[in-house]
Scaffold this active site. Sequence first.
Site, PDB file in Angstrom:
ATOM      1  N   GLU A  29      42.197  30.111  37.503  1.00 26.70           N
ATOM      2  CA  GLU A  29      42.017  30.068  36.056  1.00 26.70           C
ATOM      3  C   GLU A  29      43.190  29.354  35.384  1.00 26.70           C
ATOM      4  OE1 GLU A  29      39.731  34.358  36.364  1.00 26.70           O
ATOM      5  OE2 GLU A  29      41.652  34.231  35.313  1.00 26.70           O
ATOM      6  N   GLU A  60      37.079  36.255  38.914  1.00 24.80           N
ATOM      7  CA  GLU A  60      37.846  36.380  40.151  1.00 24.80           C
ATOM      8  C   GLU A  60      36.953  36.492  41.376  1.00 24.80           C
ATOM      9  OE1 GLU A  60      40.465  36.892  36.895  1.00 24.80           O
ATOM     10  OE2 GLU A  60      38.625  37.998  37.330  1.00 24.80           O
ATOM     11  N   GLN A  82      45.076  35.102  38.441  1.00 21.35           N
ATOM     12  CA  GLN A  82      46.008  34.859  37.340  1.00 21.35           C
ATOM     13  C   GLN A  82      47.064  35.945  37.179  1.00 21.35           C
ATOM     14  OE1 GLN A  82      44.467  34.481  33.170  1.00 21.35           O
ATOM     15  NE2 GLN A  82      45.076  32.362  33.488  1.00 21.35           N
ATOM     16  N   PHE A  83      46.684  37.209  37.378  1.00 20.87           N
ATOM     17  CA  PHE A  83      47.621  38.334  37.390  1.00 20.87           C
ATOM     18  C   PHE A  83      47.146  39.337  38.430  1.00 20.87           C
ATOM     19  CE2 PHE A  83      48.430  36.631  33.168  1.00 20.87           C
ATOM     20  CZ  PHE A  83      49.815  36.667  33.095  1.00 20.87           C
ATOM     21  N   PHE A  86      44.117  41.732  38.296  1.00 19.54           N
ATOM     22  CA  PHE A  86      42.761  41.185  38.273  1.00 19.54           C
ATOM     23  C   PHE A  86      42.166  41.053  39.677  1.00 19.54           C
ATOM     24  CE2 PHE A  86      44.193  38.522  34.332  1.00 19.54           C
ATOM     25  CZ  PHE A  86      44.423  39.691  33.626  1.00 19.54           C
ATOM     26  N   ILE A  87      42.907  41.439  40.711  1.00 18.95           N
ATOM     27  CA  ILE A  87      42.405  41.222  42.078  1.00 18.95           C
ATOM     28  C   ILE A  87      41.215  42.108  42.419  1.00 18.95           C
ATOM     29  CG2 ILE A  87      44.639  40.446  42.949  1.00 18.95           C
ATOM     30  CD1 ILE A  87      44.859  43.173  44.397  1.00 18.95           C
ATOM     31  N   HIS A 129      48.917  43.664  34.261  1.00 22.20           N
ATOM     32  CA  HIS A 129      49.515  42.364  34.564  1.00 22.20           C
ATOM     33  C   HIS A 129      50.690  42.463  35.529  1.00 22.20           C
ATOM     34  CE1 HIS A 129      47.064  41.272  31.162  1.00 22.20           C
ATOM     35  NE2 HIS A 129      47.432  40.009  31.236  1.00 22.20           N
TER      36      HIS A 129
END
Length: 326
Positions: A29, A60, A82-83, A86-87, A129
């Site tokens: 992203e 994701e 991205q952070f 978010f995985i 985050h």
Amino acid sequence: MPKMTMVKAINDALRVELKRDPNVLVFGEDVGVNGGVFRVTDGLAKEFGEDRVFDTPLAESGIGGLAIGLATQGFRPVAEIQFIGFIFEAMDSICVQAPRMRYRSGGRYQAPIVFRAPFGAGVKPPELHGDSLEGYLTQTPGLKVVCPSNPYDAKGLLISAIRDNDPVFFLEHLKLYFSLKDEVPEGEYTVPIGKANVVREGSDVTIITYGAMVHTSLKAAEIAEKERGAKVEVIDLRTLSPLDTETIINSVEKTGRAIVVQEAPRSTGIAAEVIAQINENAILKLDAPVKRVAPPDTVLAFPLIEEEWIPDASRVVKGIYEVLDF
């Protein structure tokens, strides 16, 4: 030799591998034209074209699936989440599909994927985050997990990760992105995955740690030497899975005392595994129980009280004195 921040070192590693191997692709992203939230991929889309460095939808699960499909077709994807928080949308790809690709296909396919994500406290990140989720990742057989503490290691480890035929999760600590510079060689070099680094020699107590806590532990070691004359050895794990048990055990057998420092919540993480390895392999060499310095078992504290949650040098020093005085 130029001095680089960790952001610049990671960017340079990506550039080296994009130049070297046309099968390397970088995506995620906003990693294309914008160069990523922290500009880790800055300039790469312009230099190598948007067929090789490109943006994905904000999904994701799609990023993970794309990485696996490309890997089975001979590419070497570098997929940015991205952070770290978010995985979870991509956990099926990261922890289920990619790590067992070779096993379930009888060696016909492999998954040479690097999943990258920033993580970590110390910069007052918003919720989800900055969490330390490495414990989730290291319990996945077949997934290597890497966490550099400085720009030199970051570049060398990322190049090794991209060249590895197994999936690697590459953790990048937010606080370290811009907070320090190191001399970093131009061009290609590698730092081996699975090999820890003794960053400070000592004889009285061993600290085992990783990521930003390496720098906290080094500061604590200096304080302990100044106040008590203690010679503290500090080991930077660099790779969290597979652990370099040999380096850990050799150090603990020398010093007889050990502390494990982590930024993740206290229970069932890297510290617990390191302590288990020490107990299984060197318990009769210990002069004191192994001490664990870590935050409480809560979610990462909100920014206003973040500093109360993260272990600082004074808490590590307290741990040093407790094992010395046992």
